[in-house]
Design a protein around this motif. Structure first.
Motif, PDB file in Angstrom:
ATOM      1  N   THR A  36      -2.446  -4.626  14.011  1.00 24.27           N
ATOM      2  CA  THR A  36      -1.887  -5.977  14.038  1.00 24.27           C
ATOM      3  C   THR A  36      -0.774  -6.129  13.016  1.00 24.27           C
ATOM      4  N   SER A  37      -1.000  -5.576  11.835  1.00 20.89           N
ATOM      5  CA  SER A  37       0.030  -5.680  10.792  1.00 20.89           C
ATOM      6  C   SER A  37       1.268  -4.876  11.160  1.00 20.89           C
ATOM      7  N   ASP A  38       1.075  -3.743  11.826  1.00 21.22           N
ATOM      8  CA  ASP A  38       2.220  -2.940  12.244  1.00 21.22           C
ATOM      9  C   ASP A  38       2.994  -3.618  13.362  1.00 21.22           C
ATOM     10  N   SER A  39       2.300  -4.280  14.270  1.00 19.14           N
ATOM     11  CA  SER A  39       2.973  -4.942  15.380  1.00 19.14           C
ATOM     12  C   SER A  39       3.787  -6.135  14.894  1.00 19.14           C
ATOM     13  N   LYS A  40       3.267  -6.831  13.875  1.00 21.59           N
ATOM     14  CA  LYS A  40       4.006  -7.959  13.317  1.00 21.59           C
ATOM     15  C   LYS A  40       5.136  -7.519  12.403  1.00 21.59           C
ATOM     16  N   LYS A  41       5.047  -6.247  11.950  1.00 20.10           N
ATOM     17  CA  LYS A  41       6.063  -5.693  11.043  1.00 20.10           C
ATOM     18  C   LYS A  41       6.233  -6.568   9.813  1.00 20.10           C
ATOM     19  N   SER A  42       5.148  -6.934   9.236  1.00 21.87           N
ATOM     20  CA  SER A  42       5.186  -7.765   8.045  1.00 21.87           C
ATOM     21  C   SER A  42       5.497  -6.907   6.833  1.00 21.87           C
ATOM     22  N   LYS A  43       6.487  -7.309   6.098  1.00 26.11           N
ATOM     23  CA  LYS A  43       6.895  -6.533   4.931  1.00 26.11           C
ATOM     24  C   LYS A  43       5.982  -6.804   3.742  1.00 26.11           C
ATOM     25  N   ASN A  44       5.515  -8.018   3.593  1.00 31.90           N
ATOM     26  CA  ASN A  44       4.640  -8.367   2.486  1.00 31.90           C
ATOM     27  C   ASN A  44       3.206  -8.444   3.003  1.00 31.90           C
ATOM     28  N   VAL A  45       2.473  -7.353   2.853  1.00 33.94           N
ATOM     29  CA  VAL A  45       1.089  -7.312   3.319  1.00 33.94           C
ATOM     30  C   VAL A  45       0.180  -7.791   2.203  1.00 33.94           C
ATOM     31  N   GLU A  46      -0.626  -8.788   2.498  1.00 37.80           N
ATOM     32  CA  GLU A  46      -1.525  -9.327   1.489  1.00 37.80           C
ATOM     33  C   GLU A  46      -2.674  -8.356   1.235  1.00 37.80           C
ATOM     34  N   PRO A  47      -3.101  -8.201  -0.018  1.00 37.63           N
ATOM     35  CA  PRO A  47      -4.229  -7.299  -0.304  1.00 37.63           C
ATOM     36  C   PRO A  47      -5.520  -7.838   0.285  1.00 37.63           C
ATOM     37  N   LEU A  48      -6.466  -6.939   0.512  1.00 34.76           N
ATOM     38  CA  LEU A  48      -7.755  -7.332   1.065  1.00 34.76           C
ATOM     39  C   LEU A  48      -8.508  -8.196   0.061  1.00 34.76           C
ATOM     40  N   PRO A  49      -9.223  -9.220   0.511  1.00 34.40           N
ATOM     41  CA  PRO A  49      -9.994 -10.050  -0.423  1.00 34.40           C
ATOM     42  C   PRO A  49     -11.115  -9.258  -1.076  1.00 34.40           C
ATOM     43  N   GLU A  50     -11.575  -9.761  -2.220  1.00 31.60           N
ATOM     44  CA  GLU A  50     -12.596  -9.030  -2.967  1.00 31.60           C
ATOM     45  C   GLU A  50     -13.920  -8.957  -2.219  1.00 31.60           C
ATOM     46  N   ASP A  51     -14.210  -9.970  -1.372  1.00 28.56           N
ATOM     47  CA  ASP A  51     -15.469  -9.965  -0.642  1.00 28.56           C
ATOM     48  C   ASP A  51     -15.380  -9.194   0.664  1.00 28.56           C
ATOM     49  N   CYS A  52     -14.282  -8.460   0.878  1.00 25.44           N
ATOM     50  CA  CYS A  52     -14.128  -7.662   2.093  1.00 25.44           C
ATOM     51  C   CYS A  52     -15.174  -6.540   2.084  1.00 25.44           C
ATOM     52  N   PRO A  53     -15.785  -6.228   3.251  1.00 25.96           N
ATOM     53  CA  PRO A  53     -16.872  -5.228   3.265  1.00 25.96           C
ATOM     54  C   PRO A  53     -16.477  -3.882   2.684  1.00 25.96           C
ATOM     55  N   GLU A  54     -15.258  -3.414   3.006  1.00 25.56           N
ATOM     56  CA  GLU A  54     -14.871  -2.097   2.518  1.00 25.56           C
ATOM     57  C   GLU A  54     -14.688  -2.056   0.999  1.00 25.56           C
ATOM     58  N   ASN A  55     -14.399  -3.229   0.389  1.00 21.21           N
ATOM     59  CA  ASN A  55     -14.253  -3.282  -1.062  1.00 21.21           C
ATOM     60  C   ASN A  55     -15.598  -3.334  -1.782  1.00 21.21           C
ATOM     61  N   SER A  56     -16.663  -3.660  -1.064  1.00 24.62           N
ATOM     62  CA  SER A  56     -17.982  -3.770  -1.687  1.00 24.62           C
ATOM     63  C   SER A  56     -18.710  -2.430  -1.734  1.00 24.62           C
ATOM     64  N   ILE A  57     -18.161  -1.391  -1.098  1.00 24.64           N
ATOM     65  CA  ILE A  57     -18.790  -0.068  -1.095  1.00 24.64           C
ATOM     66  C   ILE A  57     -18.360   0.682  -2.352  1.00 24.64           C
ATOM     67  N   GLU A  58     -19.334   1.093  -3.147  1.00 25.74           N
ATOM     68  CA  GLU A  58     -19.050   1.786  -4.395  1.00 25.74           C
ATOM     69  C   GLU A  58     -19.539   3.233  -4.326  1.00 25.74           C
ATOM     70  N   THR A  59     -19.237   3.986  -5.379  1.00 28.01           N
ATOM     71  CA  THR A  59     -19.589   5.402  -5.417  1.00 28.01           C
ATOM     72  C   THR A  59     -21.092   5.620  -5.345  1.00 28.01           C
ATOM     73  N   GLN A  60     -21.868   4.762  -6.034  1.00 26.64           N
ATOM     74  CA  GLN A  60     -23.318   4.963  -6.043  1.00 26.64           C
ATOM     75  C   GLN A  60     -23.936   4.787  -4.660  1.00 26.64           C
ATOM     76  N   HIS A  61     -23.303   3.976  -3.809  1.00 24.86           N
ATOM     77  CA  HIS A  61     -23.821   3.802  -2.453  1.00 24.86           C
ATOM     78  C   HIS A  61     -23.628   5.076  -1.634  1.00 24.86           C
ATOM     79  N   LEU A  62     -22.444   5.644  -1.721  1.00 24.48           N
ATOM     80  CA  LEU A  62     -22.190   6.894  -0.998  1.00 24.48           C
ATOM     81  C   LEU A  62     -22.968   8.053  -1.608  1.00 24.48           C
ATOM     82  N   GLN A  63     -23.247   7.971  -2.902  1.00 23.93           N
ATOM     83  CA  GLN A  63     -24.025   9.030  -3.566  1.00 23.93           C
ATOM     84  C   GLN A  63     -25.433   9.107  -2.998  1.00 23.93           C
ATOM     85  N   LEU A  64     -26.004   7.956  -2.658  1.00 21.04           N
ATOM     86  CA  LEU A  64     -27.342   7.939  -2.071  1.00 21.04           C
ATOM     87  C   LEU A  64     -27.362   8.650  -0.717  1.00 21.04           C
TER      88      LEU A  64
END
Length: 244
Positions: A36-64
């Motif tokens: 979607t971001s590529d199709s819109k060709k947006s130059k200023n891409v906003e960073p993902l919010p802190e509560d985004c699922p991918e940001n909540s995954i830490e090293t200790q989770h993958l270590q398990l």
């Protein structure tokens, strides 16, 4: 890492199946966002919010997850789901991909150390077997010397006599949940994650190349329009001079 889950292989398998399904959906969602971001060709891409699922995954989770795969705490199906889980997470973003690759390499070294000990043990048992039965080889050589020379030997006589060898250390390498099996499985994941990384880097290079080409084309178009505007201005000045 709860004791109830750690001591129950069925729960571990079901949990890995659930996490694998979530990771698959997360990877697809992330891919849709990128498209979607590529199709819109947006130059200023906003960073993902802190509560985004991918940001909540830490090293200790993958270590398990890595510990479960390397320790053999799950069944064959759980191993498949755990492998799929790590592969899907590696497709989400660079951070998770680097974390997955680093943890899997660390786990691979741990399993490789166990595998090395098992191979050394097998080697020692083979040497011991060779020391215990040297007379058999000597007797076989004497029998072969005393045999008459045949100009056209039978095919059966050309076959080398052999016997099945069963050593205690062989079972550690041939069973389903052996270190050798887990080593190959983890190595497969590492290679797959590396391939994803290479494809991601190539895709990023292609994207930057296309952006530079588009920018250069835009600059050329802008300069062409400026030259045309300057040419029209000079023509209008010539017309004014001729009228005067």
């Amino acid at each position: 890492d709860h004791p109830v889950i750690k001591n129950n292989q069925t729960l571990i398998d079901r949990l890995l199946r659930l996490l694998s399904s979530i990771a698959h959906a997360l990877a697809e969602q992330t891919s849709d966002k990128k498209d979607t971001s590529d199709s819109k060709k947006s130059k200023n891409v906003e960073p993902l919010p802190e509560d985004c699922p991918e940001n909540s995954i830490e090293t200790q989770h993958l270590q398990l997850v890595t510990n479960i795969l390397t320790a053999g705490a799950c069944s064959e199906e759980g191993l498949e789901d755990g492998t799929a889980l790590l592969l899907q997470l590696s497709k989400v973003n660079c951070r998770l991909r680097d974390m997955t690759l680093s943890l899997m390499l660390s786990g691979l070294q741990s399993v490789a150390a166990d595998l090395q000990q098992q191979i050394c043990q097998l080697l020692e048992e083979l040497k011991e077997e060779h020391r215990k039965n040297p007379q058999k080889k000597q007797k076989q050589k004497e029998v072969n010397k005393n045999k008459p020379l045949a100009l056209q030997p039978n095919k059966s006589s050309l076959k080398t006599p052999h016997r099945d060898l069963h050593l205690p250390a062989m079972s550690n390498l041939t069973k389903k949940n052996s270190s050798q099996a887990y080593f190959l499985r983890i190595l497969k994941v590492v290679i797959a994650v590396r391939d994803v990384t290479i494809k991601s880097i190539e895709a990023e290079k292609d994207k930057k190349k296309k952006e530079l080409e588009a920018k250069a084309k835009e600059e050329r178009e802008k300069r062409r329009k400026e030259r045309e505007e300057k040419g029209e201005e000079s023509d209008s000045d010539d017309e004014d001079e001729s009228k005067e």
